[in-house]
Design an enzyme around this catalytic site. Structure first.
Site, mmCIF file in Angstrom:
data_model
loop_
_atom_site.group_PDB
_atom_site.id
_atom_site.type_symbol
_atom_site.label_atom_id
_atom_site.label_comp_id
_atom_site.label_asym_id
_atom_site.label_seq_id
_atom_site.Cartn_x
_atom_site.Cartn_y
_atom_site.Cartn_z
ATOM 1 C CG HIS A 157 7.047 -6.349 -4.259
ATOM 2 N ND1 HIS A 157 8.139 -5.809 -4.895
ATOM 3 C CD2 HIS A 157 7.025 -5.763 -3.033
ATOM 4 C CE1 HIS A 157 8.740 -4.938 -4.104
ATOM 5 N NE2 HIS A 157 8.089 -4.896 -2.959
ATOM 6 C CG ASP A 159 7.732 -5.029 -8.575
ATOM 7 O OD1 ASP A 159 7.229 -5.762 -7.704
ATOM 8 O OD2 ASP A 159 7.518 -3.803 -8.625
ATOM 9 C CG ASP A 190 11.385 -2.971 -1.360
ATOM 10 O OD1 ASP A 190 10.366 -3.643 -1.560
ATOM 11 O OD2 ASP A 190 11.443 -1.745 -1.582
ATOM 12 C CD GLU A 224 5.514 -2.340 -3.449
ATOM 13 O OE1 GLU A 224 5.153 -1.624 -2.500
ATOM 14 O OE2 GLU A 224 6.626 -2.204 -4.001
ATOM 15 C CD GLU A 225 9.498 -1.063 -5.119
ATOM 16 O OE1 GLU A 225 9.094 0.091 -4.913
ATOM 17 O OE2 GLU A 225 10.064 -1.747 -4.259
ATOM 18 C CG ASP A 251 2.508 -6.657 1.510
ATOM 19 O OD1 ASP A 251 3.545 -7.244 1.155
ATOM 20 O OD2 ASP A 251 1.925 -5.819 0.785
ATOM 21 C CG HIS A 498 13.551 2.112 -2.987
ATOM 22 N ND1 HIS A 498 12.459 2.867 -3.326
ATOM 23 C CD2 HIS A 498 13.071 0.868 -2.772
ATOM 24 C CE1 HIS A 498 11.376 2.109 -3.304
ATOM 25 N NE2 HIS A 498 11.724 0.882 -2.960
HETATM 26 C C1 LIG Z 1 11.158 2.943 2.971
HETATM 27 C C2 LIG Z 1 12.044 2.302 3.886
HETATM 28 C C3 LIG Z 1 11.990 2.831 5.235
HETATM 29 C C4 LIG Z 1 12.830 2.086 6.190
HETATM 30 C C5 LIG Z 1 12.368 2.328 7.583
HETATM 31 C C6 LIG Z 1 13.075 1.625 8.639
HETATM 32 C C7 LIG Z 1 12.963 0.204 8.585
HETATM 33 C C8 LIG Z 1 11.567 -0.263 8.584
HETATM 34 C C9 LIG Z 1 11.499 -1.612 8.364
HETATM 35 C C10 LIG Z 1 11.134 -2.188 7.275
HETATM 36 C C11 LIG Z 1 10.338 -2.103 6.213
HETATM 37 C C12 LIG Z 1 10.275 -1.099 5.204
HETATM 38 C C13 LIG Z 1 9.559 -1.662 4.039
HETATM 39 C C14 LIG Z 1 9.344 -0.701 3.025
HETATM 40 C C15 LIG Z 1 8.608 -1.268 1.874
HETATM 41 C C16 LIG Z 1 8.643 -0.322 0.777
HETATM 42 C C17 LIG Z 1 7.973 -0.801 -0.465
HETATM 43 C C18 LIG Z 1 7.956 0.324 -1.447
HETATM 44 O O1 LIG Z 1 8.976 0.873 -1.761
HETATM 45 N N1 LIG Z 1 6.784 0.704 -1.949
HETATM 46 C C19 LIG Z 1 6.605 1.812 -2.829
HETATM 47 C C20 LIG Z 1 5.185 1.803 -3.305
HETATM 48 C C21 LIG Z 1 4.752 2.997 -4.117
HETATM 49 C C22 LIG Z 1 3.269 3.113 -4.145
HETATM 50 C C23 LIG Z 1 5.259 2.918 -5.524
HETATM 51 C C24 LIG Z 1 6.860 3.106 -2.064
HETATM 52 O O2 LIG Z 1 7.455 4.015 -2.647
HETATM 53 O O3 LIG Z 1 6.455 3.238 -0.899
#
Ligand SMILES: CCCCCCCC/C=C\CCCCCCCC(=O)N[C@@H](CC(C)C)C(=O)O
Length: 536
Positions: A157, A159, A190, A224-225, A251, A498
């Site tokens: 994504h 954004d 991200d 996505e966010e 993804d 974030h």
């Molecule tokens: C959230 C980060 C956690 C880190 C954990 C340790 C490392 C893990 C490795 C990598 C990947 C983490 C990828 C996280 C993707 C997050 C995408 C996101 O922020 N999505 C939103 C979607 C929501 C429905 C608005 C979310 O808040 O989950």
């Protein structure tokens, strides 16, 4: 004054493109053989750019304008001359990657949209169909030579969440500056890094003249966010209308963790086979406003604060070992140091003990339970008025062994436990199904093979995504949904998601391009790798 509407990145009109070309020609002639030389030659050749050359480029502006107007806004010979020239260069993978890194930095620094200039082959190839979905999301279809093979799909994504310059970033969050081998900027992890990695790999493979046998889609969401309700959801709708079924989907959502799981020897690539569910609850308390000099015994703010405190003090129950994280730790068990290897191999007995250790750290705690995060609290309008209304938002990520319904009832009846606190569900969804990861699972095995091609001694295991991704909208199109980015994360990196100082190392970015470049080719293999030869 007449203002002309023109995209800022129009290659025909942008003199920097010519200077890039000059720089590339000059550096190419000197054949740099390593990174240090490349950097040195770039700097030296850049310093040699003459003032008259720049002046000429500016003076030729009217001619370019005229040519673009004659082409009715389309590409002109100026653009194609530049592009054709680039294609004649004998790019080594090494040299190509350096150029891609310059592009990614340029992209972060100056653009908010995908630019045709950065990926000329992708946008001009007859094998690639590109369309905009819901105005800002991108859907690419890369045609394979064997239409009978089921296509797969890569997601990322464009954004990002907000970033403020006031938040003590080491470099401005939208500068794309490079410091000590890291590209800094909101989105580098991200998820603009994946966007650029996928497109750079596609650009490169097309330039090399490779025709994939298996067709594939690339979906780049723009929201996505904020749940992907316009981007991913409409991409899914379009694909459904076209009768598409996907062999697998890949993804963001997990990565190579190095040193994050305590006691594990060496890095581990965790390909997430599921992701947690989520819900947001709004808690609110109302009462008539009154004068601050005659406060009631309890205020809206006090009642709500107490409820929020109860939520924080009573985390949801430990479920470690009952979801896909159980399989993940069993796979990794033999790589843990003694006695953790023994403990991890016997989760049926030791899961409660491990859960108590893991819950001490906020990243590993997320694997143990449904998490509860109070993210917003609003109340009060004036310092001498008792607030008539207080509200708090609670963001929960639901462990795979629990359901949305169960979480709602626990919060309503036992934790908040005060009828004056109104609870509303803002949204919610169950944990995602677990995708297959046995030896016949094409998607999982191909992702694994691609990781092992790059890092032959890497431990690869199924994992779980503790956050949420656009891929959850694709569950009707495929039962094989994986979340994995080939980036190596170390202690402290989880907080950059974030957070402040989000960054990607040069190696991670190069790895990303290489990974997708190899994945495109691996998806054409006829026979799955023999897992009996697996060194994990
Ligand atoms: C959230 C980060 C956690 C880190 C954990 C340790 C490392 C893990 C490795 C990598 C990947 C983490 C990828 C996280 C993707 C997050 C995408 C996101 O922020 N999505 C939103 C979607 C929501 C429905 C608005 C979310 O808040 O989950």
């Amino acid at each position: 004054m007449n203002v002309l509407e023109w995209p800022s990145q129009s290659p025909d009109l942008n003199p920097i493109e010519n200077l890039w070309k000059d720089l590339k020609t000059a550096v190419h002639k000197r054949s740099p053989s390593n990174l240090t030389e490349l950097e040195l030659f770039c700097k030296e050749e850049w310093a040699k750019m003459s003032v008259s050359r720049c002046a000429n480029l500016v003076e030729s502006y009217p001619k370019r304008f005229a040519a673009v107007i004659a082409a009715k806004g389309g590409s002109t010979k100026y653009y194609f001359m530049l592009y054709e020239y680039l294609c004649t260069l004998d790019f080594s993978v090494f040299y190509f990657l350096k150029i891609m890194i310059i592009r990614v930095m340029y992209h972060f620094a100056f653009t908010s949209q995908l630019s045709v200039t950065s990926f000329p082959t992708v946008f001009s190839s007859s094998k690639v169909k590109h369309e905009l979905v819901a105005n800002y999301s991108h859907l690419f279809w890369v045609q394979g030579s064997r239409p009978e093979l089921q296509p797969y799909m890569l997601l990322a994504h464009t954004d990002v969440v907000p970033a403020s310059e006031d938040d003590a970033w080491e470099v401005p969050p939208f500068s794309g500056d490079e410091k000590d081998g890291f590209i800094y900027g909101r989105g580098t992890m991200d998820d603009k890094g994946s966007v650029m990695g996928i497109l750079a790999a596609l650009e490169y493979i097309l330039m090399k003249g490779y025709t994939p046998q298996r067709g594939f889609y690339i979906g780049l969401g723009h929201d996505e966010e904020v749940h992907g309700l316009n981007g991913a959801v409409n991409i899914v709708r379009l694909l459904k209308e076209r009768g598409v079924k996907l062999l697998f989907v890949l993804d963001e959502g997990s990565a190579i963790l190095d040193g994050i799981l305590k006691g594990l020897d060496g890095p581990a690539a965790l390909i997430a086979t599921s992701e947690k569910g989520a819900t947001v609850l709004k808690l609110s308390v109302s009462m008539p406003p009154s004068h601050a000099s005659m406060p009631p015994r309890e205020t809206t703010i006090g009642i709500l604060a107490a409820a929020v405190k109860r939520l924080e003090e009573n985390p949801m129950k430990r479920l470690f070992g009952l979801g896909p994280e159980g399989g993940m730790f069993e796979h990794l068990a033999h790589k843990f140091r003694f006695p953790l290897n023994f403990v991890m191999s016997n989760l049926w007995l030791f899961a409660p003990l491990i859960a108590r250790i893991m819950e001490r750290n906020e990243t590993t705690n997320a694997f143990v339970r449904t998490t509860t995060a109070v993210t917003m609290f609003n109340a009060g309008v004036k310092e001498n008025v008792i607030a008539s209304y207080a509200e708090a938002f609670v963001n929960m990520r639901i462990h795979s062994a629990q359901t949305l319904k169960e979480v709602h009832s626990v919060q309503r009846w036992s934790t908040v436990g005060d009828p004056r606190v109104k609870i509303e569900v803002v949204y919610g969804f169950d944990p995602l199904p677990i995708s297959p990861y046995d030896e016949t699972s094409f998607g999982f095995q191909i992702i694994k093979k691609t990781v092992l091609d790059m890092f032959p001694s890497m431990i690869v295991a199924p994992g779980m995504c503790i956050a949420n991704t656009d891929s959850r909208h694709f569950k009707d199109l495929s039962s094989s949904i994986y979340r994995f980015t080939p980036a190596i994360y170390k202690p402290g990196d989880a907080q950059r998601f974030h957070g402040i100082n989000e960054r990607t190392s040069r190696e991670n970015y190069e790895g990303m391009v290489q990974f997708f470049f190899r994945l495109f080719q691996n998806c054409d293999i006829k026979k799955l790798p023999d897992v009996s030869l697996d060194h994990n």
